[in-house]
Design a protein around this motif. Structure first.
Motif, short mmCIF file in Angstrom:
data_model
loop_
_atom_site.label_atom_id
_atom_site.label_comp_id
_atom_site.label_asym_id
_atom_site.label_seq_id
_atom_site.Cartn_x
_atom_site.Cartn_y
_atom_site.Cartn_z
N TYR A 137 55.66 76.29 46.15
CA TYR A 137 56.14 74.92 46.34
C TYR A 137 57.60 74.79 45.89
O TYR A 137 58.42 74.19 46.59
CB TYR A 137 55.28 73.92 45.58
CG TYR A 137 55.83 72.51 45.65
CD1 TYR A 137 55.84 71.81 46.85
CD2 TYR A 137 56.39 71.89 44.52
CE1 TYR A 137 56.38 70.53 46.94
CE2 TYR A 137 56.92 70.61 44.60
CZ TYR A 137 56.91 69.94 45.81
OH TYR A 137 57.44 68.67 45.90
N SER A 164 51.93 70.00 42.58
CA SER A 164 52.64 70.87 43.52
C SER A 164 51.81 71.10 44.78
O SER A 164 52.34 71.07 45.90
CB SER A 164 52.97 72.21 42.86
OG SER A 164 53.88 72.06 41.79
N GLN A 165 50.53 71.33 44.61
CA GLN A 165 49.66 71.54 45.77
C GLN A 165 49.59 70.29 46.64
O GLN A 165 49.63 70.36 47.88
CB GLN A 165 48.26 71.93 45.29
CG GLN A 165 48.19 73.30 44.64
CD GLN A 165 46.84 73.57 43.99
OE1 GLN A 165 46.09 72.64 43.67
NE2 GLN A 165 46.53 74.84 43.78
N GLN A 169 52.98 69.72 48.50
CA GLN A 169 53.26 70.66 49.58
C GLN A 169 52.86 70.08 50.93
O GLN A 169 53.51 70.33 51.96
CB GLN A 169 52.52 71.98 49.35
CG GLN A 169 52.87 73.08 50.33
CD GLN A 169 54.25 73.66 50.11
OE1 GLN A 169 54.54 74.19 49.05
NE2 GLN A 169 55.11 73.56 51.11
#
Length: 379
Positions: free
Chosen positions: A62, A271-272, A275
């Protein structure tokens, strides 16, 4: 609205429920986030330590995606929970003793910025605040305040309150002429306005995911100009900032990348989640997003002018970001009534309208119809 933008619009379920024009505050969340949350919950329910290998890769991936999005090389971006954390850590890298101790900033900054620099006054930092005029900062006045006593120039790229954009080119040029470094708060521009850190020459760029980047809360980022990395010795980092954190041994030095500016165990879920939105923006392309944004804000200005509403945001395309600020009698109460009726906007000293790439001109017109009707009501 072209077919690409129409397809992207379908990824945001919120738009089927309300007229959402508040991306300057919090962007609409894409439906793909739900799958990320479900996967995260399943991972926790079936925990194994090996999960961290994938999570670490997701986090690094990311950060490098953000780097590509702003025209930076891999390894030059780090994330943390918020901009405040990252700016405070960055500020700890510099010496404020001696002649070069000044921090030049403006009076259009988000409250975080002056709050932090004021606190660093205990270490010798001397803040110089350049006043705005007509809702924007004049670059000539800002450059005049930058001299050989300046350590840092800290400024917003787009004002959260007025939407005014700063032309970074002359500011960066002047700062570098006298040996100063430039820290840019781009939270209100990245994702809505094209940004190339190599082209602009900025030394540090701060931003975050939960506004125009359609990402998660708790996900801010810091870009560091790569050649500056070896010179930075942050005072408050954690084990992840070490050169070899996975040895779980005492670290001899910081990481050679921007990870040296990290804290402790990384927040991988933000972050996931972020993304997902970043992939959508990258697929559309910021030039397309910017062109659509300018069309939408031009429509808001046109309608505002027809009704005699004061436009605070600069009118020139190169001077305005993604948000348009309007003032008129009773504007705070009008915002409250609009939100209650499903027309989502925000108020920060003015009514703020923020159409993004998933909005349509028809939505803008419906919003302005509602705004005009509410503004005409007797107080």
């Amino acid at each position: 609205m072209d077919t690409t933008l129409s397809a992207v619009r379908a990824e945001f379920p919120l738009l089927a429920k309300v007229t959402y024009l508040n991306s300057n505050s919090t962007g609409a969340y894409p439906r793909g986030m739900e799958a990320v949350l479900q996967r995260y919950a399943q991972t926790l329910q079936n925990w194994r330590d090996e999960v961290w290998e994938g999570w670490w890769a997701d986090w690094i991936g990311y950060m490098d995606s953000v780097a590509r999005f702003i025209g930076a090389p891999e390894g030059s971006v780090v994330t943390d929970a918020n901009l405040t954390t990252l700016l405070g850590r960055l500020a700890s890298c510099f010496d404020y003793q001696g002649e070069r101790r000044r921090v030049v900033t403006t009076d259009l900054e988000f409250p975080t910025i002056p709050f932090i620099w004021k606190a660093f006054g205990r270490y010798g930092a001397e803040t110089v605040v350049v006043p705005s005029e007509g809702g924007r900062i004049h670059e000539e006045r800002l450059c005049a305040a930058i001299d050989e006593r300046t350590r840092i120039v800290s400024l917003t790229h787009a004002s959260f309150s007025t939407g005014a954009l700063v032309d970074l080119t002359p500011v960066v040029r002047r700062a570098h002429e006298v040996g100063a470094l430039v820290v840019v708060d781009a939270y209100q521009s990245v994702g809505a306005v094209p940004m190339d850190v190599k082209e602009s020459g900025v030394d540090f760029l701060l931003g975050g995911a939960h506004k125009w980047m359609c990402g998660s809360l708790e996900s801010a980022f810091l870009y560091v100009r790569p050649d500056l990395l070896p010179t930075l010795r942050p005072a408050a980092t954690g084990w992840v900032a070490g050169e070899n954190p996975h040895t779980f041994q005492n670290q001899r030095d910081w990481a050679p990348t921007a990870r040296r500016m990290a804290s402790g165990t990384p927040a991988v879920l933000p972050s996931q989640l972020s993304q997902v939105g970043l992939d959508l923006l990258a697929a559309v392309g910021v030039p397309t997003i910017r062109a659509h944004s300018l069309r939408c804000t031009a429509r808001v200005m046109e309608r505002a002018d027809e009704e005699g509403l004061t436009v605070v945001t600069p009118r020139q395309e190169e001077r305005r970001g993604g948000v348009l600020a309007l003032r008129f009698p009773g504007d705070a109460e009008v915002v409250r009534r609009l939100v209650a009726s499903g027309f989502i906007c925000s108020y920060r000293g003015a009514l703020r309208v923020a159409p993004h790439f998933y909005n349509t001109l028809e939505e803008v017109d419906r919003f302005m119809d509602a705004l005009v009707a509410e503004a005409r009501k007797e107080p």
